[in-house]
Scaffold this active site. Structure first.
Site, short mmCIF file in Angstrom:
data_model
loop_
_atom_site.label_atom_id
_atom_site.label_comp_id
_atom_site.label_asym_id
_atom_site.label_seq_id
_atom_site.Cartn_x
_atom_site.Cartn_y
_atom_site.Cartn_z
N MET A 193 48.27 53.59 45.05
CA MET A 193 49.70 53.35 45.29
C MET A 193 50.23 54.23 46.43
SD MET A 193 50.90 53.20 41.30
CE MET A 193 49.87 54.58 40.78
N ASP A 225 49.43 42.17 33.44
CA ASP A 225 50.11 42.66 34.64
C ASP A 225 49.91 41.68 35.79
OD1 ASP A 225 50.75 44.97 33.36
OD2 ASP A 225 49.11 46.13 34.20
N PRO A 227 38.86 45.58 39.02
CA PRO A 227 39.61 45.56 40.28
C PRO A 227 39.93 44.16 40.82
CG PRO A 227 37.31 46.09 40.69
CD PRO A 227 37.46 45.99 39.19
N LYS A 266 54.64 43.81 37.43
CA LYS A 266 55.46 44.93 37.94
C LYS A 266 55.42 44.97 39.46
CE LYS A 266 54.84 47.95 34.07
NZ LYS A 266 53.81 48.88 33.76
N ALA A 292 40.02 50.76 40.23
CA ALA A 292 40.02 50.33 41.64
C ALA A 292 39.18 51.25 42.51
CB ALA A 292 41.46 50.27 42.15
N GLY A 332 45.10 45.73 35.17
CA GLY A 332 44.18 45.88 36.30
C GLY A 332 43.39 47.17 36.17
N GLY A 333 42.14 47.14 36.63
CA GLY A 333 41.32 48.36 36.63
C GLY A 333 41.03 48.86 35.24
N ASP A 334 41.31 50.14 35.02
CA ASP A 334 41.13 50.77 33.71
C ASP A 334 42.50 51.04 33.10
OD1 ASP A 334 39.09 52.50 31.94
OD2 ASP A 334 41.00 53.55 32.09
#
Ligand code: SAH
Length: 262
Positions: free
Chosen positions: A181, A47, A24, A69, A131, A100-102
């Site tokens: 998101m 990313d 995260p 992105k 996250a 990011g994250g998984d």
């Protein structure tokens, strides 16, 4: 002199695409495997969510390619990202695809893995702390709790297709709903959940920049969710956590610490 071992690109053994979760934000939350692959990388395709401190762990000679992105204007369509990974691997290069994250939680890692498989490129997936786990730990919110929640769901709240998604039963008593998101659609999400019968007084927490020095934890109730996002000008990346667990004592305690640390 002609090298008898020289061969054209398409005969070369392909490199491996490592789909690596970067966690995260806090570099300390990388897995050992992710840290090792980053430290040995020749090529990293990453990313925008990947923390600069993590990218700094790459060797000086490594090539770093950003395919940022959403928040960036310099975006690369998913097809082009898939093609980049395949082309590099077919040229014989190992690729660390850092997300990011998984990689398999709202990270489009599945699409990248499929593109690689279709092209005969080997894929190695390295999980990361998503996250939701990072935010829950940092904000002191137990996603499940014997007294408050025995179910937890992760959903994507971005505009596309929100109205068509069936969230009935994902939130409510004994359940925790984590929305990725969901900032832009916070109002629509609130309406959707209340129309499904969720109480306007259901506790919510918004966790912005979880595990980073800039983290903020904002708490309230479902009916005020959109206002929390607007009043505090919450920016991406942020998670919305809806359920009784968001209001438990541990959450209050740690959130106060986080708030006073600002
Ligand atoms: N694969 C990632 C999710 C990518 S989708 C993962 O497993 O975590 C991007 C969304 O993740 C953001 O819009 C936000 O909702 C969430 N997110 C990622 N990092 C975050 C962070 N540090 N704090 C809060 N939310 C975060």
């Amino acid at each position: 002199m002609i090298d008898p071992h020289a061969h054209s690109g398409d005969q070369r053994r392909p490199g491996t695409v490592h789909l690596v979760g970067a966690g995260p934000g806090d570099p300390d939350l990388l897995t050992l495997r992710a840290a090792r692959l980053i430290a040995q990388a020749q090529l990293i395709v990453h990313d925008g969510l990947v923390d600069p401190a993590i990218l700094a762990m790459a060797p000086d000679h490594a090539r770093l390619v950003s395919v940022a992105k959403s928040r960036s204007r310099h975006t690369m369509p998913q097809d082009a990202i898939n093609q980049l990974l395949v082309d590099e691997a077919l040229a014989g290069n190992d690729v660390v695809r850092l997300k990011g994250g998984d990689p398999f939680v709202f990270g489009r890692g599945g699409e990248e893995a499929e593109a690689c498989h279709a092209a005969g490129v080997p894929v190695n997936v390295v999980p990361g702390i998503s996250a939701a786990m990072g935010a829950a730990a940092a904000a002191g919110i137990a996603l499940t709790h014997r007294d408050a929640a025995s179910t937890v769901s992760f959903v994507a709240g971005q505009c596309k297709g929100l109205a068509d998604q069936d969230w009935v039963g994902l939130a409510g008593k004994g359940r925790t709903l984590v929305i990725y998101m969901g900032l832009a659609t916070a109002g629509a999400i609130t309406e959707k959940l209340m129309a499904d019968g969720l109480s306007p007084a259901m506790p919510v927490a918004v966790v912005e920049n979880a595990t980073r020095p800039t983290m903020r934890v904002l708490r309230g109730v479902l009916a005020g969710l959109e206002q929390i996002v607007e009043t505090h000008r919450v920016k991406s990346p942020a998670l919305i956590i809806i359920g009784e667990v968001a209001a438990r004592a541990g959450a209050h305690h740690l959130a106060q610490i986080a708030e006073t640390a600002l």
